[in-house]
Scaffold this motif. Structure first.
Motif, PDB file in Angstrom:
ATOM      1  N   VAL A  74       0.829  -1.214   0.000  1.00 55.32           N
ATOM      2  CA  VAL A  74       0.000   0.000   0.000  1.00 55.32           C
ATOM      3  C   VAL A  74       0.859   1.258   0.000  1.00 55.32           C
ATOM      4  CG1 VAL A  74      -1.630   1.373   1.359  1.00 55.32           C
ATOM      5  CG2 VAL A  74      -2.024  -1.077   1.038  1.00 55.32           C
ATOM      6  N   MET A  75       1.866   1.310   0.868  1.00 54.78           N
ATOM      7  CA  MET A  75       2.640   2.541   1.036  1.00 54.78           C
ATOM      8  C   MET A  75       3.916   2.479   0.199  1.00 54.78           C
ATOM      9  SD  MET A  75       2.033   3.245   5.116  1.00 54.78           S
ATOM     10  CE  MET A  75       2.655   4.922   5.016  1.00 54.78           C
ATOM     11  N   MET A  76       3.864   3.117  -0.982  1.00 50.01           N
ATOM     12  CA  MET A  76       5.014   3.164  -1.882  1.00 50.01           C
ATOM     13  C   MET A  76       5.176   4.581  -2.406  1.00 50.01           C
ATOM     14  SD  MET A  76       4.647  -0.358  -4.144  1.00 50.01           S
ATOM     15  CE  MET A  76       2.954  -0.014  -4.674  1.00 50.01           C
ATOM     16  N   PRO A  77       6.411   4.971  -2.741  1.00 51.40           N
ATOM     17  CA  PRO A  77       6.620   6.293  -3.351  1.00 51.40           C
ATOM     18  C   PRO A  77       6.093   6.312  -4.780  1.00 51.40           C
ATOM     19  CG  PRO A  77       8.652   5.036  -3.342  1.00 51.40           C
ATOM     20  CD  PRO A  77       7.668   4.238  -2.549  1.00 51.40           C
ATOM     21  N   GLU A  78       5.876   7.483  -5.295  1.00 53.27           N
ATOM     22  CA  GLU A  78       5.386   7.721  -6.663  1.00 53.27           C
ATOM     23  C   GLU A  78       3.898   7.385  -6.809  1.00 53.27           C
ATOM     24  OE1 GLU A  78       7.735   6.477 -10.055  1.00 53.27           O
ATOM     25  OE2 GLU A  78       9.449   6.125  -8.735  1.00 53.27           O
ATOM     26  N   MET A  79       3.507   6.193  -6.350  1.00 55.70           N
ATOM     27  CA  MET A  79       2.118   5.767  -6.484  1.00 55.70           C
ATOM     28  C   MET A  79       1.812   4.770  -5.362  1.00 55.70           C
ATOM     29  SD  MET A  79       0.322   3.600  -9.611  1.00 55.70           S
ATOM     30  CE  MET A  79       0.730   4.816 -10.852  1.00 55.70           C
ATOM     31  N   ASP A  80       0.791   5.063  -4.549  1.00 58.63           N
ATOM     32  CA  ASP A  80       0.478   4.105  -3.484  1.00 58.63           C
ATOM     33  C   ASP A  80      -0.301   2.921  -4.055  1.00 58.63           C
ATOM     34  OD1 ASP A  80      -2.296   4.722  -3.621  1.00 58.63           O
ATOM     35  OD2 ASP A  80      -2.117   6.273  -2.099  1.00 58.63           O
ATOM     36  N   GLY A  81      -0.439   1.883  -3.233  1.00 58.84           N
ATOM     37  CA  GLY A  81      -1.082   0.659  -3.690  1.00 58.84           C
ATOM     38  C   GLY A  81      -2.532   0.844  -4.098  1.00 58.84           C
ATOM     39  N   PHE A  82      -3.245   1.741  -3.416  1.00 62.32           N
ATOM     40  CA  PHE A  82      -4.647   1.987  -3.758  1.00 62.32           C
ATOM     41  C   PHE A  82      -4.757   2.567  -5.180  1.00 62.32           C
ATOM     42  CE2 PHE A  82      -5.338   2.745   1.028  1.00 62.32           C
ATOM     43  CZ  PHE A  82      -5.648   1.405   1.236  1.00 62.32           C
ATOM     44  N   THR A  83      -3.899   3.545  -5.472  1.00 62.96           N
ATOM     45  CA  THR A  83      -3.906   4.151  -6.807  1.00 62.96           C
ATOM     46  C   THR A  83      -3.484   3.132  -7.857  1.00 62.96           C
ATOM     47  OG1 THR A  83      -3.341   6.297  -5.827  1.00 62.96           O
ATOM     48  CG2 THR A  83      -3.022   6.052  -8.202  1.00 62.96           C
ATOM     49  N   LEU A  84      -2.485   2.328  -7.522  1.00 66.64           N
ATOM     50  CA  LEU A  84      -2.029   1.289  -8.446  1.00 66.64           C
ATOM     51  C   LEU A  84      -3.157   0.315  -8.764  1.00 66.64           C
ATOM     52  CD1 LEU A  84       0.132  -0.183 -10.061  1.00 66.64           C
ATOM     53  CD2 LEU A  84       0.908  -1.258  -7.926  1.00 66.64           C
ATOM     54  N   ALA A  85      -3.923  -0.072  -7.739  1.00 60.08           N
ATOM     55  CA  ALA A  85      -5.051  -0.990  -7.948  1.00 60.08           C
ATOM     56  C   ALA A  85      -6.084  -0.390  -8.898  1.00 60.08           C
ATOM     57  CB  ALA A  85      -5.700  -1.335  -6.611  1.00 60.08           C
ATOM     58  N   LYS A  86      -6.346   0.909  -8.748  1.00 59.65           N
ATOM     59  CA  LYS A  86      -7.293   1.579  -9.649  1.00 59.65           C
ATOM     60  C   LYS A  86      -6.791   1.545 -11.085  1.00 59.65           C
ATOM     61  CE  LYS A  86      -9.151   4.865  -6.236  1.00 59.65           C
ATOM     62  NZ  LYS A  86      -9.224   6.295  -5.857  1.00 59.65           N
ATOM     63  N   GLU A  87      -5.489   1.791 -11.269  1.00 63.60           N
ATOM     64  CA  GLU A  87      -4.908   1.784 -12.616  1.00 63.60           C
ATOM     65  C   GLU A  87      -4.950   0.381 -13.215  1.00 63.60           C
ATOM     66  OE1 GLU A  87      -3.912   4.423 -14.460  1.00 63.60           O
ATOM     67  OE2 GLU A  87      -4.837   5.553 -12.824  1.00 63.60           O
ATOM     68  N   ILE A  88      -4.672  -0.627 -12.408  1.00 62.42           N
ATOM     69  CA  ILE A  88      -4.742  -2.017 -12.877  1.00 62.42           C
ATOM     70  C   ILE A  88      -6.155  -2.339 -13.333  1.00 62.42           C
ATOM     71  CG2 ILE A  88      -4.598  -4.440 -12.153  1.00 62.42           C
ATOM     72  CD1 ILE A  88      -2.329  -3.596 -10.260  1.00 62.42           C
ATOM     73  N   GLY A  89      -7.139  -1.858 -12.568  1.00 58.21           N
ATOM     74  CA  GLY A  89      -8.532  -2.144 -12.875  1.00 58.21           C
ATOM     75  C   GLY A  89      -8.987  -1.599 -14.218  1.00 58.21           C
ATOM     76  N   LYS A  90      -8.301  -0.574 -14.727  1.00 58.33           N
ATOM     77  CA  LYS A  90      -8.687   0.025 -16.009  1.00 58.33           C
ATOM     78  C   LYS A  90      -8.361  -0.895 -17.183  1.00 58.33           C
ATOM     79  CE  LYS A  90      -8.021   4.800 -14.418  1.00 58.33           C
ATOM     80  NZ  LYS A  90      -7.195   6.040 -14.581  1.00 58.33           N
ATOM     81  N   THR A  91      -7.280  -1.659 -17.057  1.00 55.43           N
ATOM     82  CA  THR A  91      -6.853  -2.518 -18.167  1.00 55.43           C
ATOM     83  C   THR A  91      -6.936  -4.003 -17.858  1.00 55.43           C
ATOM     84  OG1 THR A  91      -4.554  -2.283 -17.408  1.00 55.43           O
ATOM     85  CG2 THR A  91      -5.310  -0.763 -19.122  1.00 55.43           C
ATOM     86  N   ASN A  92      -6.904  -4.356 -16.575  1.00 53.26           N
ATOM     87  CA  ASN A  92      -6.960  -5.767 -16.169  1.00 53.26           C
ATOM     88  C   ASN A  92      -7.960  -5.952 -15.024  1.00 53.26           C
ATOM     89  OD1 ASN A  92      -4.508  -7.341 -17.547  1.00 53.26           O
ATOM     90  ND2 ASN A  92      -3.839  -5.260 -17.045  1.00 53.26           N
ATOM     91  N   PRO A  93      -9.232  -5.656 -15.275  1.00 53.57           N
ATOM     92  CA  PRO A  93     -10.221  -5.734 -14.191  1.00 53.57           C
ATOM     93  C   PRO A  93     -10.422  -7.144 -13.639  1.00 53.57           C
ATOM     94  CG  PRO A  93     -11.309  -5.485 -16.311  1.00 53.57           C
ATOM     95  CD  PRO A  93      -9.844  -5.265 -16.558  1.00 53.57           C
ATOM     96  N   GLU A  94      -9.996  -8.154 -14.407  1.00 51.24           N
ATOM     97  CA  GLU A  94     -10.175  -9.536 -13.962  1.00 51.24           C
ATOM     98  C   GLU A  94      -9.054 -10.011 -13.041  1.00 51.24           C
ATOM     99  OE1 GLU A  94      -7.191  -9.616 -17.030  1.00 51.24           O
ATOM    100  OE2 GLU A  94      -9.108  -8.576 -16.893  1.00 51.24           O
ATOM    101  N   LEU A  95      -7.972  -9.238 -12.896  1.00 53.47           N
ATOM    102  CA  LEU A  95      -6.828  -9.674 -12.099  1.00 53.47           C
ATOM    103  C   LEU A  95      -7.104  -9.496 -10.603  1.00 53.47           C
ATOM    104  CD1 LEU A  95      -3.860 -10.645 -11.963  1.00 53.47           C
ATOM    105  CD2 LEU A  95      -3.180  -8.229 -12.070  1.00 53.47           C
TER     106      LEU A  95
END
Length: 234
Positions: A56-77
């Motif tokens: 969850v806690m990472m520089p540049e992009m936190d895990g929550f934001t990363l999950a949202k970005e993943i959901g845009k292209t890989n919603p099944e993952l």
């Protein structure tokens, strides 16, 4: 011989990332470890994985934001969050984004493996048991479960994997009582307090998606579960 499950770990902590990736490989998983969330996103977009494990806690992009970005292209993952944050609001936020599990640091490696194995085995079994025809006419909507798309006239709603599974479950049990425990055990893999809260969040999502057709109602049966109705009388 069954193929190995393939996992991507996005964890910026060098020590923890190395420890978890090596331990998972030792347990016969195929693992790609990315230290940078942006690189992790690029890797996910260019390869196929069975599961993502996100800090969850990472520089540049936190895990929550990363999950949202993943959901845009890989919603099944499906994905699991790892975090040192233990506030209930953070846990619920993680589940509302579609997380299938949420583990607090320090991580017990054996517990992580058990949870991953149970989750992926359940997903594999669910896919094997899934009927060939898994599309549904739902009032004025059409659910194409194979692509996780919900159609309303010319509009398309792209569902997350969990939204898709939940709507498919409810639609296949139309006008029947779907008990909390049955939904949670089937889709979340575990019936507990946090998963029940997560279920309520996903029910809210589905109600919003389906609100254009007033003949559809997801009725809450207090203390028991939900009844999915497509024709009802007020």
């Amino acid at each position: 011989m069954e193929r190995k499950f393939k996992i991507i770990l996005v964890e910026d902590d060098e020590s923890l990332g190395y420890l978890l990736s090596e331990y998972l490989r030792m347990k016969d998983f195929e693992v790609i470890w990315e230290k940078n969330p942006m690189q992790g996103l690029r890797t996910i977009e260019s390869d196929l994985f069975d599961l993502a494990i996100l800090d969850v806690m990472m520089p540049e992009m936190d895990g929550f934001t990363l999950a949202k970005e993943i959901g845009k292209t890989n919603p099944e993952l499906p994905f699991i969050f790892l975090t040192a944050r233990s506030l209930k609001i953070d846990v619920l936020k993680g589940f509302s984004l579609g997380a299938v599990d949420y583990l607090k640091k320090p991580i017990d490696e054996e517990e992580l493996v058990v949870r991953i194995t149970t989750l992926l085995s359940r997903l594999r079994t669910s896919k094997l048991e899934e009927p060939q025809e898994s599309n549904f006419h739902i009032g004025a909507y059409y659910l194409k479960s194979s692509t996780q798309e919900l159609f309303y006239k010319d509009d398309i709603i792209h569902l997350t994997s969990r939204e898709n599974e939940l709507l498919k479950f409810l639609a296949s049990h139309e006008n029947e009582l779907c008990r909390h425990k049955d939904i949670l055990n089937r889709i979340w893999g575990k019936n507990d307090y946090f998963n029940k809260k997560s279920l309520n969040v996903f029910i809210t999502h589905l109600r919003k998606y389906l609100e254009k057709d007033p003949s559809i109602k997801i009725e809450n049966i207090h203390g028991k579960g939900f009844v999915f109705r497509t024709k009802y009388t007020l």
